[in-house]
Design an enzyme around this catalytic site. Structure first.
Site, short mmCIF file in Angstrom:
data_model
loop_
_atom_site.label_atom_id
_atom_site.label_comp_id
_atom_site.label_asym_id
_atom_site.label_seq_id
_atom_site.Cartn_x
_atom_site.Cartn_y
_atom_site.Cartn_z
N ILE A 32 0.83 -1.20 0.00
CA ILE A 32 0.00 0.00 0.00
C ILE A 32 0.87 1.25 0.00
O ILE A 32 0.61 2.22 -0.71
CB ILE A 32 -0.92 0.02 1.24
CG1 ILE A 32 -1.89 -1.17 1.23
CG2 ILE A 32 -1.69 1.34 1.32
CD1 ILE A 32 -2.98 -1.10 0.21
N TYR A 181 -1.86 -9.16 15.02
CA TYR A 181 -1.78 -8.16 13.94
C TYR A 181 -2.98 -7.22 14.02
O TYR A 181 -2.83 -5.99 13.98
CB TYR A 181 -1.75 -8.84 12.58
CG TYR A 181 -1.90 -7.85 11.44
CD1 TYR A 181 -0.83 -7.04 11.06
CD2 TYR A 181 -3.12 -7.70 10.77
CE1 TYR A 181 -0.97 -6.11 10.04
CE2 TYR A 181 -3.26 -6.78 9.75
CZ TYR A 181 -2.18 -5.98 9.38
OH TYR A 181 -2.33 -5.05 8.38
N LYS A 185 -3.01 -3.06 14.71
CA LYS A 185 -3.62 -2.05 13.85
C LYS A 185 -4.71 -1.28 14.60
O LYS A 185 -4.88 -0.08 14.38
CB LYS A 185 -4.21 -2.71 12.59
CG LYS A 185 -3.18 -3.41 11.71
CD LYS A 185 -2.05 -2.48 11.28
CE LYS A 185 -2.51 -1.49 10.22
NZ LYS A 185 -1.37 -0.70 9.67
#
Length: 316
Positions: A32, A181, A185
């Site tokens: 990204i 994970y 985030k």
């Protein structure tokens, strides 16, 4: 409702000029982050790719220059897993201001074992959240010196179903890679919203915005050799998934809008239009567990203690 200007709707393929502005994208050499950097470079801005791997950064810059004539891109050696190195890295920027930083760099693991940074922090939480938390302190003077500085924190759709365990932020008792994970985030997103509240409280001109790419797959992403290559077979097999998700080039759109759109305000969340998974960017309503001030305050205090940073992150 979107905050798009009534006179000129936002067009992901016709971005406004940002000539003379400077943007830093952490992890801008791949995924990204690469497409955020490529799209921002097309606006005429100077784009700095924060990356610990010089060879990968060189490849990314060559790719951007091949697609964006006259692109202004630089590499900053940046290792978010090495907290003591961050001040030196920012000093090497040699800038008098920074218009925006995109807190994008991150790691994810599908399988065990649990790993740690050199500072002793669980790797995903340490890089995805703590590294960006600490980096913000050293960037604060440069962002404050810009006419309208922005901090854009890149969250994830994965954070929607997670909740922070404030007594086990580093997953020392119960480590599950996908959950760890998602929580890392979520920590980033909580940080972004809490940072906005704190910036408002001290009257700062800097904005803190949160954005996420939705569902972004490598197999739906256009090739950018040698940075990324999608074979025709991979793309063909991924076409059915394209009804729900998208490539990383489109996943960059909400993040780029959060950086550039003059209508964007601090404390907002931006993501893809269709179910938060694909499509053009729009403003979203953040879920309550992402914006809970009590949770954010505890996370902030713990993050400051773990990183040894100023509680105000340099914003006064």
């Amino acid at each position: 409702m979107s905050s798009t200007s009534q006179s000129q709707p936002w067009n992901v393929h016709r971005l406004p000029s940002a000539e003379g502005r400077v943007f830093l994208v952490t992890g801008g050499n791949a995924g990204i982050g690469y497409f955020v950097a490529e799209q921002l470079a097309a606006t005429g801005a100077l784009v700095v790719l924060g990356s610990r791997n010089a060879a990968k950064a060189d490849a990314a810059m060559a790719s951007i220059r091949s697609r964006v004539p006259g692109a202004q891109v630089r590499h900053l050696q940046l290792d978010l897993a090495d907290l003591p190195s961050l001040k030196t890295a920012v000093d090497r920027l040699d800038l008098d201001h920074l218009d925006a930083v995109v807190h994008n760099a991150g790691v994810a693991f599908d399988d065990p074992p649990r790993r740690e940074t050199e500072d002793g922090h669980e790797l995903m939480f340490g890089i995805n959240h703590l590294g960006h938390f600490a980096l913000t302190q050293w960037l604060a003077p440069l962002l404050s010196a810009a006419p309208a500085g922005r901090i854009v924190t890149v969250g994830s759709f994965a954070a929607r179903s997670e909740r922070l365990d404030l007594d086990d932020l580093q997953s020392t008792r119960d480590y599950r890679p996908k959950r760890t994970y998602g929580r890392s985030k979520l920590a980033q997103m909580c940080f972004g919203f809490e940072l906005d509240r704190r910036l408002l409280a001290v009257g700062s001109t800097v904005l803190s915005v949160v954005a996420h790419p939705g569902g972004a797959l490598d197999s739906l992403t256009p090739s950018r050799p040698p940075v990324h290559v999608t074979t025709p077979g991979e793309r063909l097999r991924a076409l059915p998934a394209g009804l729900l998700v998208q490539g990383k080039d489109a996943g960059a759109w909400p993040i780029v809008r959060a950086v550039l759109d003059p209508e964007v305000r601090g404390g907002q969340l931006w993501g893809p239009r269709v179910f938060g998974l694909r499509g053009t960017p729009r403003r979203e309503t953040a879920l309550s567990h992402m914006t809970d001030p009590a949770v954010a305050a505890r996370l902030w205090a713990a993050s400051g203690e773990l990183t040894g940073t100023d509680p105000h992150l340099g914003f006064r």
